[in-house]
Every structure is written in structure tokens, then in C-alpha cells.
Enzyme design. Structure first.
Site, short mmCIF file in Angstrom:
data_model
loop_
_atom_site.label_atom_id
_atom_site.label_comp_id
_atom_site.label_asym_id
_atom_site.label_seq_id
_atom_site.Cartn_x
_atom_site.Cartn_y
_atom_site.Cartn_z
N THR A 45 -3.83 56.82 20.25
CA THR A 45 -4.61 57.44 19.18
C THR A 45 -3.89 57.29 17.84
O THR A 45 -4.51 56.97 16.82
CB THR A 45 -4.84 58.93 19.49
OG1 THR A 45 -5.48 59.04 20.75
CG2 THR A 45 -5.72 59.58 18.44
N ASP A 46 -2.60 57.53 17.83
CA ASP A 46 -1.84 57.40 16.59
C ASP A 46 -1.73 55.94 16.17
O ASP A 46 -1.73 55.63 14.98
CB ASP A 46 -0.45 58.00 16.78
CG ASP A 46 0.15 58.49 15.49
OD1 ASP A 46 -0.63 58.86 14.59
OD2 ASP A 46 1.38 58.50 15.38
N GLY A 47 -1.66 55.04 17.14
CA GLY A 47 -1.62 53.61 16.82
C GLY A 47 -2.88 53.13 16.12
O GLY A 47 -2.83 52.30 15.21
N ALA B 116 -1.71 59.86 23.27
CA ALA B 116 -1.37 60.25 21.90
C ALA B 116 -0.84 59.04 21.12
O ALA B 116 -1.16 58.87 19.94
CB ALA B 116 -0.33 61.37 21.91
#
Length: 80
Positions: free
Chosen positions: A58-60, A55
Site C-alpha cells: 500500500t505504501d509502495g 502495508a
């Protein structure tokens, strides 16, 4: 006759598509994490570690795309 500047459109697409992809990716991985945790509760610690790692990556990717888009919007490197 003024020329049409496509940079704002490109920045909006860059940020918008990255946001949609990030939201879909986090949503799908969250549902799979909950599924796996319900099936094998003894593996929750291992699964939770892997879930938060993916997560975060992905957010990075979304945060990097937003930064690049805002950089292009403020200091257009393509202007001659």
C-alpha cells in the site's frame, strides 16, 4: 492572453489522492490487524507478516504515484 496550465493541479491531485488512499488503507488494515490479534493471540506471527506485506504494498503504491507526479511536474511529457 496566457493559457492556464493544469499540470500543477493534476500533480497535486495525483499525490494528494494517493496519500489519502494510502493513509486510509493503512489505518483500516491496522485496525483489523489489532482486532484479529486480540481475538486470536496465537496467530500474531502469521498475521504480522501478512500485515507488514500489505502495508508495504500500500505504501509502495503511494510512493510510485508521488514519483510519477514529480516526474510530470519536472519534465512534462505532454508538452508539444
Amino acid at each position: 492572453m496566457p493559457a492556464f496550465d493544469v499540470l500543477p493541479l493534476a500533480v497535486a491531485l495525483l499525490i494528494g489522492l494517493a496519500a489519502i488512499g494510502s493513509c486510509l488503507g493503512i489505518g483500516l488494515s491496522s485496525s483489523k490487524f489489532l482486532e484479529a490479534a486480540a481475538r486470536q493471540p496465537e496467530l500474531i506471527d502469521t498475521l504480522q507478516t501478512k500485515y507488514f506485506l500489505t502495508a508495504g504494498v500500500t505504501d509502495g503504491a503511494f510512493i510510485i504515484a508521488t514519483g510519477i507526479g514529480l516526474w510530470f511536474a519536472t519534465a512534462n511529457p505532454f508538452k508539444g
